[in-house]
Design an enzyme around this catalytic site. Structure first.
Site, PDB file in Angstrom:
ATOM      1  N   HIS A 102      41.370  45.520  45.254  1.00 19.62           N
ATOM      2  CA  HIS A 102      41.200  45.052  43.869  1.00 19.62           C
ATOM      3  C   HIS A 102      40.219  45.949  43.134  1.00 19.62           C
ATOM      4  O   HIS A 102      39.483  46.716  43.756  1.00 19.62           O
ATOM      5  CB  HIS A 102      40.669  43.618  43.845  1.00 19.62           C
ATOM      6  CG  HIS A 102      39.239  43.493  44.321  1.00 19.62           C
ATOM      7  ND1 HIS A 102      38.900  43.535  45.657  1.00 19.62           N
ATOM      8  CD2 HIS A 102      38.068  43.362  43.647  1.00 19.62           C
ATOM      9  CE1 HIS A 102      37.591  43.407  45.777  1.00 19.62           C
ATOM     10  NE2 HIS A 102      37.048  43.317  44.563  1.00 19.62           N
ATOM     11  N   CYS A 148      43.941  36.530  47.794  1.00 19.10           N
ATOM     12  CA  CYS A 148      45.302  36.463  48.345  1.00 19.10           C
ATOM     13  C   CYS A 148      46.168  35.495  47.526  1.00 19.10           C
ATOM     14  O   CYS A 148      45.658  34.519  46.973  1.00 19.10           O
ATOM     15  CB  CYS A 148      45.258  36.024  49.809  1.00 19.10           C
ATOM     16  SG  CYS A 148      44.971  37.384  50.970  1.00 19.10           S
TER      17      CYS A 148
HETATM   18  P1  H2U Z   1      33.698  43.234  43.894  1.00 24.36           P
HETATM   19  O1  H2U Z   1      34.733  44.117  43.282  1.00 24.36           O
HETATM   20  O2  H2U Z   1      32.343  43.889  43.815  1.00 24.36           O
HETATM   21  O3  H2U Z   1      34.054  42.788  45.259  1.00 24.36           O
HETATM   22  O4  H2U Z   1      33.638  41.894  43.015  1.00 24.36           O
HETATM   23  C1  H2U Z   1      34.693  40.990  42.955  1.00 24.36           C
HETATM   24  C2  H2U Z   1      34.583  40.155  41.705  1.00 24.36           C
HETATM   25  O5  H2U Z   1      35.370  38.971  41.875  1.00 24.36           O
HETATM   26  C3  H2U Z   1      33.172  39.692  41.384  1.00 24.36           C
HETATM   27  O6  H2U Z   1      32.810  40.224  40.117  1.00 24.36           O
HETATM   28  C4  H2U Z   1      34.753  37.916  41.190  1.00 24.36           C
HETATM   29  C5  H2U Z   1      33.269  38.166  41.338  1.00 24.36           C
HETATM   30  O7  H2U Z   1      32.574  37.652  40.237  1.00 24.36           O
HETATM   31  N1  H2U Z   1      35.215  36.659  41.756  1.00 24.36           N
HETATM   32  C6  H2U Z   1      35.977  35.778  40.983  1.00 24.36           C
HETATM   33  O8  H2U Z   1      36.204  36.050  39.803  1.00 24.36           O
HETATM   34  N2  H2U Z   1      36.466  34.640  41.535  1.00 24.36           N
HETATM   35  C7  H2U Z   1      36.223  34.252  42.820  1.00 24.36           C
HETATM   36  O9  H2U Z   1      36.736  33.246  43.263  1.00 24.36           O
HETATM   37  C8  H2U Z   1      35.298  35.054  43.677  1.00 24.36           C
HETATM   38  C9  H2U Z   1      34.872  36.383  43.124  1.00 24.36           C
HETATM   39 ZN    ZN Z   2      43.288  38.644  50.477  1.00 20.99          ZN
END
Ligand code: H2U
Ligand code: ZN
Length: 347
Positions: A166, A53
């Protein structure tokens, strides 16, 4: 006489040269197995605990800007790193490995925590398409990047860590297995027939109409003849493009339209936010022309017969090959019957 609506048979996936077993007579079997938790329904427009967010802190310590449309950042837990040495290891041809440099990014579709592609406006999805094209072009033009994979995991059932809309981009220095198989099959077809595999396939699908789910001026969504997942679909452009960077202005908006309509139908199928993994397949960015490549999207949803019963790839499928009970033709018919007004908004 072999009847594809009755008799067990196998179908060939022309993009991978792999077979799938189809057992249409088996759909009547009772289900006493695992029942999944239905996906969470009501989400807030802003979640102070969400790492995607606007304005919130991410796990790595960085803070998201107050973005108003889309937002791209380098994955804080990237699976691929740009400064990895490109060295090879080979011990007697038995232990073979290669360093794999790459880049991983996360793309937020919207500042709204509670939206999905199905519930976003076409104009807003069009902006996401623009970001995809930008990322494909920017990452693909880097010397060491040979393939750019854009994909979305949607829903906890697919291992998605966060409902905030996302997707991810993983760009790496070799061509991964799936696009490598598809490159090989498309190239083989072009050499043998002098035409495009997916161009020929689309013409046949439009001719019979049996597996077509929906269309607009530029794109067609079909359940592929060789689908493995119950409600698997592919989105194909009517015009031959090797990658999304070749889309016209009209095609970019038309892709947004087809994505909204398809995901809305998916949500309406069992009246829940429909989980899936989706992604785009397009030409490798290894510097070759790749005229054999025909851009497309794959949707792989796990749900089988309700919001709570999913398909498992186990047993025979691990050891032999994938199998399905409902035919691609009946899955397409069910998706075709559904309205394109979201169940959340109808009423
Ligand atoms: P999903 O699309 O499977 O939910 O994965 C989300 C990605 O977001 C995941 O690869 C990254 C995770 O490494 N992430 C971040 O880069 N920063 C964050 O603070 C949490 C998740
Ligand atoms: Zn959100």
């Amino acid at each position: 006489m072999l009847d594809l609506t009755e008799h067990p048979h196998r179908r060939l996936n022309l993009l991978t040269r792999e077979w799938v077993l189809v057992s249409p007579h088996r759909t009547k079997r009772p289900w006493q197995g695992q029942v999944e938790k239905p996906p969470e329904e009501k989400l807030p427009a802003y979640d102070p605990g969400c790492y995607l967010c606007p304005g919130n802190a991410r796990a790595g310590g960085k803070r998201n800007p107050q973005y108003t449309e889309t937002f791209v950042f380098d994955n804080d837990f990237a699976a691929l790193l740009a400064d990895t040495p490109r060295e090879k290891v080979n011990r007697a041809g038995l232990l073979v490995a290669e360093g794999e440099p790459g880049v991983c990014r996360v793309i937020c579709f919207s500042p709204r925590h509670d939206l999905t592609l199905a519930r976003m406006e076409v104009e807003a999805i069009r902006k996401v398409v623009d970001v995809w094209v930008e990322q494909f072009t920017e990452l693909g033009s880097r010397e060491f990047i040979e393939y750019v994979q854009i994909f979305e995991n949607r829903g906890a059932m697919m291992g998605c860590s966060n409902p905030h809309p996302h997707c991810q981009v993983w760009a790496n220095s070799s061509i991964p297995n799936e696009p490598a198989k598809e490159t090989c099959c498309q190239l083989g077809w072009l050499k043998e027939k002098g035409s495009l595999l997916l161009g020929d396939y689309l013409a046949l699908e439009l001719d019979t109409g049996e597996r077509v789910v929906l269309e607009n001026d530029c794109f067609v969504a079909v359940v592929p003849f060789w689908a493995v997942w119950p409600f698997e679909t592919m989105i194909l452009p009517r015009r031959h493009v090797t990658g999304m960077d070749e889309f016209s202005n009209e095609e970019r908006t038309a892709l947004a339209d087809v994505l909204k309509r398809l995901t809305t139908r998916y949500d309406n199928l069992f009246q829940v936010p429909f989980p899936y993994s989706m992604g785009f397949h397009q030409r490798p960015t290894d510097g070759k022309e790749h005229r054999e490549w025909y851009f497309h999207a794959h949707f792989y949803p796990p749900l089988l017969r309700s919001a709570t019963v999913k398909k498992f790839m186990v047993g025979y499928e691990f050891l032999a090959y994938p199998q399905r009970d409902i035919t691609p033709e009946s899955a397409a018919a069910r998706l075709r019957e559904l309205p394109e007004r979201h169940y959340n908004e109808a009423g």
